[in-house]
Write an enzyme that holds these catalytic residues in place. Structure first.
Site, PDB file in Angstrom:
ATOM      1  N   ASP A  13       5.715   1.034  11.684  1.00 21.60           N
ATOM      2  CA  ASP A  13       4.698   1.641  10.817  1.00 21.60           C
ATOM      3  C   ASP A  13       3.813   0.532  10.258  1.00 21.60           C
ATOM      4  OD1 ASP A  13       3.457   3.658   9.143  1.00 21.60           O
ATOM      5  OD2 ASP A  13       4.557   2.791   7.467  1.00 21.60           O
ATOM      6  N   SER A  14       2.707   0.945   9.650  1.00 25.58           N
ATOM      7  CA  SER A  14       1.805  -0.012   9.018  1.00 25.58           C
ATOM      8  C   SER A  14       2.401  -0.624   7.743  1.00 25.58           C
ATOM      9  CB  SER A  14       0.497   0.698   8.671  1.00 25.58           C
ATOM     10  OG  SER A  14       0.771   1.836   7.881  1.00 25.58           O
ATOM     11  N   GLU A 155       2.483   5.797  -3.426  1.00 20.72           N
ATOM     12  CA  GLU A 155       3.027   4.457  -3.681  1.00 20.72           C
ATOM     13  C   GLU A 155       3.148   4.194  -5.184  1.00 20.72           C
ATOM     14  OE1 GLU A 155       1.743   1.339  -1.129  1.00 20.72           O
ATOM     15  OE2 GLU A 155       2.269   2.544   0.623  1.00 20.72           O
TER      16      GLU A 155
END
Ligand code: DGL
Length: 268
Positions: A13-14, A155
């Site tokens: 994933d990034s 986040e």
């Protein structure tokens, strides 16, 4: 090429978001060893160009192949949207991506064939979900919406916050106006918003969690290829990241739903 069933599954994933896919895999396939790669130094990908994302994706796939993975999983919807073919072309091992898994999940969920898709701007602009769904069923109607504010809100940990609720109401308004019965959560971060999104979308809309859909696809593929790990010892989990940013541990553990250990920093 002979693949060893006890070799790990490579998931990438990034950043930390792909840990939602790892979590779903751990629950669905508790004996599989997993190597995770998160490009935490270069995240977010969702607003980057196709060329840049393809270049980064190649680097990461090659890194994981050198770890002798038996299967590669593109957990990042943005990478899957624009660079899935790049991975298919270079990989000698099977490749699964979240978009294909999410597309199949949407088809299984939608009776009306009216499907909403939400994701990062790059994912939505690529039209990859519509292409993946239409490849299986051309007459499904797709309504998509980029939701760039969701990644930072998740986040931040604002999973049930008035700001997130208002943002969701605003983003979902146009897709909900189309009488959809299914909404694909086309981004690694969105499964954490599931309860809030379900409330905003209402009981008539089924949410398709691409992380769960991916775990199901993985289980089916491993069975089909006779690649499921026969060992019943506790599995090994290793995590590679390109940076350890502030609050990495807290955010990572929120995504993974358990303690995050064995974290290695890769310097490129
Ligand atoms: N992992 C990305 C995705 O699923 C979200 C974060 C980013 O923009 O890199 O689309």
């Amino acid at each position: 090429m002979h693949l060893n069933p006890s070799n790990p599954i490579g998931v990438f994933d990034s950043g930390v978001g792909g840990l939602t896919v790892v979590r779903a895999l751990m629950e669905r396939l508790p004996f599989e060893n997993i190597v995770y790669f998160g490009d935490t130094a270069r995240v977010p990908y969702g607003v980057k160009s196709v060329e840049t994302i393809s270049h980064y994706t190649t680097q990461i796939a090659e890194f994981l192949l050198a770890k002798e993975v038996k299967l590669l999983i593109v957990a990042c919807n943005t990478m899957a949207a624009v660079a899935s073919q790049v991975v298919q072309d270079l990989s000698p091992v099977p490749v699964l991506d979240v978009i294909d898994a999410g597309a199949l999940g949407a088809l299984a969920a939608s009776g009306k064939k009216q499907v909403g898709v939400i994701g990062t701007p790059t994912t939505i602009n690529s039209n990859a979900y519509a292409r993946a769904i239409h490849q299986y069923e051309p007459d499904v109607r797709i309504y998509s919406q980029a939701c760039p504010l969701f990644v930072p809100l998740v986040e931040e940990g604002w999973l049930d916050h008035p700001v997130t609720r208002l943002t969701a109401q605003e983003y979902l308004k146009p897709v909900l106006a189309q009488d959809i019965d299914t909404l694909v959560l086309g981004c690694t971060h969105y499964p954490l918003l599931k309860p809030l999104l379900q409330e905003v979308a209402g009981p008539g809309v089924r949410l398709v969690d691409s992380a769960e859909a991916m775990a199901e696809r993985t289980a089916a593929l491993l069975a089909e290829l006779n690649l499921a790990n026969p060992q019943r010892s506790s599995p090994d989990y290793q995590y590679y990241v390109t940076d350890v940013p502030l609050r990495f541990q807290t955010i990572g553990e929120r995504f993974l739903g358990r303690t995050l250990a064995n974290v290695h920093v890769v310097k490129w």
